[in-house]
Enzyme design. Structure first.
Site, PDB file in Angstrom:
ATOM      1  N   PRO A 194       0.822   5.278   5.235  1.00 35.74           N
ATOM      2  CG  PRO A 194       2.149   6.084   6.995  1.00 35.74           C
ATOM      3  CD  PRO A 194       1.957   6.203   5.498  1.00 35.74           C
ATOM      4  CE  LYS A 227       5.167   6.469   1.154  1.00 31.95           C
ATOM      5  NZ  LYS A 227       5.690   5.096   1.420  1.00 31.95           N
ATOM      6  CB  THR A 243       7.792   2.228   2.374  1.00 30.14           C
ATOM      7  OG1 THR A 243       8.483   1.264   1.582  1.00 30.14           O
ATOM      8  CG2 THR A 243       8.809   3.066   3.150  1.00 30.14           C
ATOM      9  CG  LEU A 291      -1.802  -1.306   1.290  1.00 34.66           C
ATOM     10  CD1 LEU A 291      -2.432  -1.450   2.662  1.00 34.66           C
ATOM     11  CD2 LEU A 291      -2.855  -1.295   0.204  1.00 34.66           C
ATOM     12  CE  LYS A 309      11.957   0.891   1.066  1.00 37.72           C
ATOM     13  NZ  LYS A 309      10.671   0.393   0.573  1.00 37.72           N
TER      14      LYS A 309
END
Length: 270
Positions: free
Chosen positions: A72, A230, A97, A69, A169
């Site tokens: 968040p 992001k 991520t 996705l 990550k």
């Protein structure tokens, strides 16, 4: 079809999710897929996947659930739908991520008997299609069905407890983003000094920025600038990172962040 393959649900069929799901289908996993925009599932359905009517329908009978996705907010929105439908014994692998804070929040929502593995990936669409992603996994030791699914997608680095894969990550992807930005500025400096662009590129590729040079000019990769921005935002929320904060400002100012790859910074920085 392999009889021993875990029944797998894959949610999120964007530029990374679609080839990852195709790898699992090719490996013999009975696959159910769902995507917010349904037409993206068509090639997988044509190849034998079942199209779910919604996220809850996708996971209801799954042994393993994989999500890929965008951010968040998307992860929490999907969790709203799937968490009530998860059965004890189900393994959820989140390859998105989203950072460790989101991973811990998702883990806290799970019913008893459901595991969560945070397993974000390094590599773009070319490596997703080839099954050669670099996967950094938290929530170790990995249950065997999780290890099997992730092993189909690439090489696994086991990082430790829940959230450590998501944390690593952020470190890795922000180093890559910063490297691309630095190479792009080095090219601008070379141009300002009247050096041939090919000369600058070739010599940069001989030094410590060789990997960043390769990614800056990569073909067959797609990492939208908006997602890079992001990821920078997720990192700078955890530490004071003035260089990355500046990179984030530059990324946010780009004119086509949703469609252009981060490598195009080399063409846009002035």
């Amino acid at each position: 079809m392999k009889k021993s393959a875990a029944k797998t649900a894959f949610l999120g069929l964007g530029s990374m999710g679609a080839p990852m799901a195709a790898r699992l289908l090719d490996a013999g996993h009975p696959l159910t897929v769902w995507n917010r925009t349904e037409h993206k599932a068509a090639p997988l359905v044509a190849a034998g996947a079942r199209l779910a009517s919604g996220p809850a329908d996708a996971v209801r009978d799954a042994d393993v659930v994989v999500t890929m996705l965008s951010d968040p907010a998307a992860a929490h929105a999907v969790a709203d739908a799937v968490v009530p439908a998860l059965r004890p014994g189900t393994h959820w692998i989140d390859t998105s991520t989203v950072g460790p804070d989101t991973v811990h929040a998702l883990a806290a929502r799970l019913p008893e008997g459901v595991t969560l593995t945070d397993a974000p990936v390094m590599g773009s669409v070319d490596r997703a299609a080839a099954g050669t992603l670099w996967i950094v996994a938290g929530g170790c030791p990995l249950p065997e069905p999780v290890r099997t699914v992730l092993g189909t997608l690439g090489e696994i680095t086991e990082c430790g407890a829940t959230g450590t894969g998501a944390a690593l990550k952020l470190v890795l992807i922000n180093a890559a983003i910063g490297g691309v930005a630095l190479v792009s500025e080095a090219l601008v400096l070379g141009r300002a000094l009247d050096l041939p662009a090919d000369l600058v590129r070739t010599e940069l590729a001989k030094g410590p920025l060789a990997g960043a040079v390769a990614r800056t000019f990569a073909e067959g990769s797609h990492f939208p600038i908006s997602l890079a921005a992001k990821d920078v935002g997720l990192a700078t929320a955890h530490a004071s990172l003035p260089v990355l904060e500046t990179v984030g400002t530059v990324l946010a100012a780009q004119p086509r962040p949703d469609t252009e790859d981060i490598g195009t910074l080399r063409l846009r920085l002035r």
